[in-house]
Design an enzyme around this catalytic site. Sequence first.
Site, short mmCIF file in Angstrom:
data_model
loop_
_atom_site.label_atom_id
_atom_site.label_comp_id
_atom_site.label_asym_id
_atom_site.label_seq_id
_atom_site.Cartn_x
_atom_site.Cartn_y
_atom_site.Cartn_z
N ASP A 45 -15.93 60.16 52.33
CA ASP A 45 -17.10 60.62 51.91
C ASP A 45 -18.54 59.64 52.50
O ASP A 45 -17.96 59.22 53.36
CB ASP A 45 -17.87 60.55 50.58
CG ASP A 45 -17.00 61.40 49.68
OD1 ASP A 45 -16.45 62.44 49.87
OD2 ASP A 45 -17.23 61.58 48.32
N LYS A 67 -20.17 65.16 51.34
CA LYS A 67 -20.82 64.48 50.14
C LYS A 67 -22.10 64.10 49.98
O LYS A 67 -21.90 63.22 49.27
CB LYS A 67 -19.02 64.69 48.99
CG LYS A 67 -17.93 65.64 49.28
CD LYS A 67 -18.86 67.54 49.10
CE LYS A 67 -18.73 66.61 46.96
NZ LYS A 67 -19.33 68.26 46.65
N MET A 180 -28.98 60.24 42.38
CA MET A 180 -29.54 61.22 42.89
C MET A 180 -31.01 61.34 42.35
O MET A 180 -31.04 62.95 42.14
CB MET A 180 -28.58 61.83 42.76
CG MET A 180 -27.25 61.65 43.83
SD MET A 180 -25.88 62.32 42.52
CE MET A 180 -25.32 62.48 41.10
#
Length: 263
Positions: A45, A67, A180
């Site tokens: 990733d 990702k 996030m």
Amino acid sequence: MIQTQIKTSVKEPRITLVGAGPGDAELITIKGIKALQTADVVLYDALVNEELLEFAPAHATKVYVGKRSGDHSFSQENINKLMIDYALNYGHVVRLKGGDPFVFGRGYEELDHAADYSIPAQVIPGISSSIGVPGLQGIPVTHRGLSESFWVVTGTTSDGKVSADVYQAAKTKATVVVLMGIHKLAEIAEIFKNEGKNRLPVAVIQSGSTANEKVVVGVVDTIAEVAEENGISSPALIVFGEVVSLHPKFQPIREFYDIVAQE
């Protein structure tokens, strides 16, 4: 007439999900390194430190599959297909994922997909950024007298909205680590304000454990402004809780509010 028999060796397919840790290459586990050393293919990733690819054999195929926030080079469905195809054709696939595969890493989906094809798979946990990154800053997620528990929540759901769990977490006395959520920082801070937590300590840590690490601290009332002034961007996590008051940068803020309270 002499007949020669050519033997072809077909490697048994297998998949290993490896947590690479929060960013510093040295924070991967020894077991994770050993898995990389036997890899025929590494699917990695965006948040994985590429120094780790050096542990894979020279013949191993290394495939970047993106990702991260704003960078979805491959959909999860495509990654699942690649993982199976490479395992069937090459042998040992190491799926190298930032942090821990099971903390907002969609690791179980990949594990489940391998099971659909009867491909043996195992998980090697990694240090989750939710715990490791605050810890590296001297911020414990729990501390006697300050926090008896902690929540780890996603700041933004797949539909682009703030997670409903943030609203619930803001009501508790627990440490709340938001992953996030940097692009929703002002909105998330407002949720805590609505719970009367205007002066709750907050830390925002960008690119934790790496050379690009940046840290800002403040209180709920000011954190969005402070983060913007300091150019904090993704990837970053947010820590809400009294434990942030233990960070050295918070001491001047504490002294300021103590003076204000005396006036």
